[in-house]
Write a protein that holds these residues in place. Structure first.
Motif, PDB file in Angstrom:
ATOM      1  N   TYR A   1      69.194  50.038  56.517  1.00  0.00           N
ATOM      2  CA  TYR A   1      67.889  50.447  56.159  1.00  0.00           C
ATOM      3  C   TYR A   1      67.474  51.969  56.310  1.00  0.00           C
ATOM      4  N   VAL A   2      67.721  52.530  57.390  1.00  0.00           N
ATOM      5  CA  VAL A   2      67.626  54.052  57.362  1.00  0.00           C
ATOM      6  C   VAL A   2      68.453  54.884  56.473  1.00  0.00           C
ATOM      7  N   GLY A   3      69.880  54.205  56.306  1.00  0.00           N
ATOM      8  CA  GLY A   3      70.912  54.809  55.407  1.00  0.00           C
ATOM      9  C   GLY A   3      70.562  54.646  53.952  1.00  0.00           C
ATOM     10  N   ILE A   4      69.759  53.474  53.603  1.00  0.00           N
ATOM     11  CA  ILE A   4      69.494  53.167  52.275  1.00  0.00           C
ATOM     12  C   ILE A   4      68.235  54.336  51.812  1.00  0.00           C
ATOM     13  N   ILE A   5      67.461  54.284  52.917  1.00  0.00           N
ATOM     14  CA  ILE A   5      66.314  55.466  52.658  1.00  0.00           C
ATOM     15  C   ILE A   5      67.033  56.702  52.079  1.00  0.00           C
ATOM     16  N   LYS A   6      67.859  57.204  53.190  1.00  0.00           N
ATOM     17  CA  LYS A   6      68.575  58.583  52.966  1.00  0.00           C
ATOM     18  C   LYS A   6      69.212  58.492  51.480  1.00  0.00           C
ATOM     19  N   GLY A   7      69.891  57.255  51.070  1.00  0.00           N
ATOM     20  CA  GLY A   7      70.557  57.370  50.032  1.00  0.00           C
ATOM     21  C   GLY A   7      69.672  57.647  48.905  1.00  0.00           C
ATOM     22  N   VAL A   8      68.341  56.886  48.846  1.00  0.00           N
ATOM     23  CA  VAL A   8      67.498  56.915  47.872  1.00  0.00           C
ATOM     24  C   VAL A   8      66.813  58.449  47.701  1.00  0.00           C
ATOM     25  N   ILE A   9      66.815  59.097  48.936  1.00  0.00           N
ATOM     26  CA  ILE A   9      66.190  60.505  48.654  1.00  0.00           C
ATOM     27  C   ILE A   9      67.196  61.037  48.064  1.00  0.00           C
ATOM     28  N   ALA A  10      68.519  61.284  48.478  1.00  0.00           N
ATOM     29  CA  ALA A  10      69.658  61.861  47.941  1.00  0.00           C
ATOM     30  C   ALA A  10      69.771  61.694  46.484  1.00  0.00           C
ATOM     31  N   GLY A  11      69.608  60.218  46.034  1.00  0.00           N
ATOM     32  CA  GLY A  11      69.414  60.113  44.464  1.00  0.00           C
ATOM     33  C   GLY A  11      68.390  60.972  43.866  1.00  0.00           C
ATOM     34  N   ILE A  12      67.335  61.239  44.310  1.00  0.00           N
ATOM     35  CA  ILE A  12      66.163  61.734  43.850  1.00  0.00           C
ATOM     36  C   ILE A  12      66.145  63.319  43.902  1.00  0.00           C
ATOM     37  N   ALA A  13      66.441  63.669  45.190  1.00  0.00           N
ATOM     38  CA  ALA A  13      66.492  65.120  45.522  1.00  0.00           C
ATOM     39  C   ALA A  13      67.503  65.510  46.069  1.00  0.00           C
ATOM     40  N   PRO A  14      68.868  65.663  45.443  1.00  0.00           N
ATOM     41  CA  PRO A  14      70.099  65.919  46.389  1.00  0.00           C
ATOM     42  C   PRO A  14      70.145  66.921  47.351  1.00  0.00           C
ATOM     43  N   HIS A  15      69.218  68.015  47.095  1.00  0.00           N
ATOM     44  CA  HIS A  15      69.372  69.280  47.838  1.00  0.00           C
ATOM     45  C   HIS A  15      68.266  69.164  49.081  1.00  0.00           C
ATOM     46  N   ALA A  16      67.600  67.849  49.145  1.00  0.00           N
ATOM     47  CA  ALA A  16      66.592  68.008  50.108  1.00  0.00           C
ATOM     48  C   ALA A  16      67.368  67.684  51.756  1.00  0.00           C
TER      49      ALA A  16
END
Length: 73
Positions: A19-34
């Motif tokens: 689940y933590v990895g999924i959250i990070k994947g979603v964030i990377a998809g929305i804001a790849p430079h965050a």
């Protein structure tokens, strides 16, 4: 130069699944430079007071504009 967004993550998800990895994947998809920083993912399920304690003790050490995101089961 544009500063990268900084996002802290706090949750009661634990680290035994993805689940933590999924959250990070979603964030990377929305804001790849965050950038993301894990504050804690071992908070007892739905323990809002423990999450509040972690955030209140941590936020002051991050730059202004940091996004502090919490997730609960």
């Amino acid at each position: 130069m544009t500063e990268k967004a900084l996002i802290t993550l706090t949750s009661d998800f634990g680290l035994q699944d993805g689940y933590v990895g999924i959250i990070k994947g979603v964030i990377a998809g929305i804001a790849p430079h965050a950038r993301t920083i894990d504050l804690n993912h071992q908070i007892s399920p739905q323990d809002l007071y423990a999450g509040r304690f972690i955030l209140l003790n941590a936020y002051q050490y991050f730059p202004q504009g940091t996004i502090h995101r919490k997730f609960w089961v």
